[in-house]
Design an enzyme around this catalytic site. Structure first.
Site, mmCIF file in Angstrom:
data_model
loop_
_atom_site.group_PDB
_atom_site.id
_atom_site.type_symbol
_atom_site.label_atom_id
_atom_site.label_comp_id
_atom_site.label_asym_id
_atom_site.label_seq_id
_atom_site.Cartn_x
_atom_site.Cartn_y
_atom_site.Cartn_z
ATOM 1 N N CYS A 42 -8.298 6.756 0.007
ATOM 2 C CA CYS A 42 -7.819 5.398 -0.755
ATOM 3 C C CYS A 42 -6.374 5.032 -0.048
ATOM 4 O O CYS A 42 -6.353 4.098 0.437
ATOM 5 C CB CYS A 42 -7.816 5.796 -1.759
ATOM 6 S SG CYS A 42 -7.186 4.366 -3.016
ATOM 7 N N CYS A 73 -1.775 7.239 -9.460
ATOM 8 C CA CYS A 73 -1.452 8.584 -8.804
ATOM 9 C C CYS A 73 -0.007 8.978 -9.238
ATOM 10 O O CYS A 73 0.781 9.762 -8.420
ATOM 11 C CB CYS A 73 -1.574 8.388 -7.331
ATOM 12 S SG CYS A 73 -3.289 8.154 -7.079
ATOM 13 N N CYS A 100 1.640 9.915 1.280
ATOM 14 C CA CYS A 100 0.465 8.907 1.167
ATOM 15 C C CYS A 100 -0.116 8.947 2.333
ATOM 16 O O CYS A 100 -1.396 8.496 2.649
ATOM 17 C CB CYS A 100 1.071 7.842 0.780
ATOM 18 S SG CYS A 100 2.312 6.830 1.776
HETATM 19 S S1 SF4 Z 1 -1.447 6.298 -4.085
HETATM 20 FE FE1 SF4 Z 1 -3.295 6.561 -5.083
HETATM 21 S S2 SF4 Z 1 -3.899 4.432 -5.759
HETATM 22 FE FE2 SF4 Z 1 -2.440 4.463 -4.052
HETATM 23 S S3 SF4 Z 1 -3.466 4.269 -2.137
HETATM 24 FE FE3 SF4 Z 1 -2.935 6.122 -2.574
HETATM 25 S S4 SF4 Z 1 -4.808 7.238 -3.632
HETATM 26 FE FE4 SF4 Z 1 -4.871 4.975 -3.728
#
Ligand code: SF4
Length: 236
Positions: free
Chosen positions: A116, A200, A223
């Site tokens: 994601c 998240c 991330c």
């Molecule tokens: S922080 Fe969570 S919702 Fe945002 S891009 Fe990453 S996995 Fe996806």
């Protein structure tokens, strides 16, 4: 001259400089017109943005709109940009085609957060950075063990990455914010010490790292935008 050599020289010249001197050199001289700030407009973003706005409010600021942010973050972005006079805030993010193909039901954060983040954050940023030679991040050493030895200058693929606040403490940030009366992200008062996407992000308990509320329940602490390119998940 390679990027690595450039970075080594920059670190030697400016690695110990104050944040405002370093940013002034980067934005006015070394990378004039070729550097962008990347900001989440999160809990600790205001200090770096204020420093940048004081030097050049027309500096490009890249905000990655994943489509999963708290509405408070989007409002804070607009409020802070107006307050600081930032005139080139660029909202980037995944395309509609990517969202439909890779996360049509918006559940991917719950079963594949790496994938994601890859398509919602990392790839949009890589596309946007194609227009620049350097980017500026607001990471600090105190935020987590993984960030504890950040230098002021790093190389990131073909880009120079700059961390002017690396050696700042939480107390330094608070003092600067108070001195300049910078508004806080509204979720900070609810215990959110680091603010990313809504699915998240959770509040932090006393004694935890500031980033402990991110991706709770997963073995994930970044991330991906700050990982070496070779370590970034593909998110296909
Ligand atoms: S922080 Fe969570 S919702 Fe945002 S891009 Fe990453 S996995 Fe996806």
């Amino acid at each position: 001259m390679t990027i690595a050599t450039d970075v080594e020289q920059l670190q030697g010249q400016l690695g110990d400089a104050s944040a405002d001197r370093l940013l002034s050199a980067v934005l006015r001289d070394l990378f004039a017109g070729r550097a962008a700030v990347v900001s989440s407009f999160g809990a600790e973003s205001a200090v770096l943005l204020h420093l940048v706005a004081t030097i050049d409010p027309a500096t490009p600021v890249l905000f990655i709109d994943t489509g999963r942010h708290f509405v408070e973050t989007l409002r804070y972005r607009d409020r802070l940009a107006a307050l600081l006079g930032l005139s080139d805030v660029r909202t980037i993010g995944p395309t509609a085609e990517e969202i439909a193909r890779l996360d049509a039901d918006a559940s991917r954060a719950t079963w594949d957060p790496d994938g994601c983040c890859a398509f919602r954050k990392t790839r949009p940023l890589q596309r946007a950075l194609a227009d620049f030679d350097a980017w500026i991040s607001g990471r600090k050493n105190f935020q987590s063990a993984l960030r504890s030895a950040l230098p002021a200058f790093e190389h990131d693929g073909m880009h120079v990455k700059i961390n002017p606040l690396a050696r700042w403490s939480a107390a330094d940030l608070a003092a600067y914010s108070d001195r300049h009366r910078l508004p806080r992200h509204p979720l900070v008062d609810q215990g959110f010490a680091s603010i990313g996407c809504a699915p998240c992000t959770s509040a932090v308990r006393p004694g935890e790292d500031t980033r402990a509320g991110r991706w709770r329940g997963f073995d994930k602490i970044e991330c991906g935008i700050h990982l070496p390119l070779s370590h970034q998940p593909s998110g296909k």
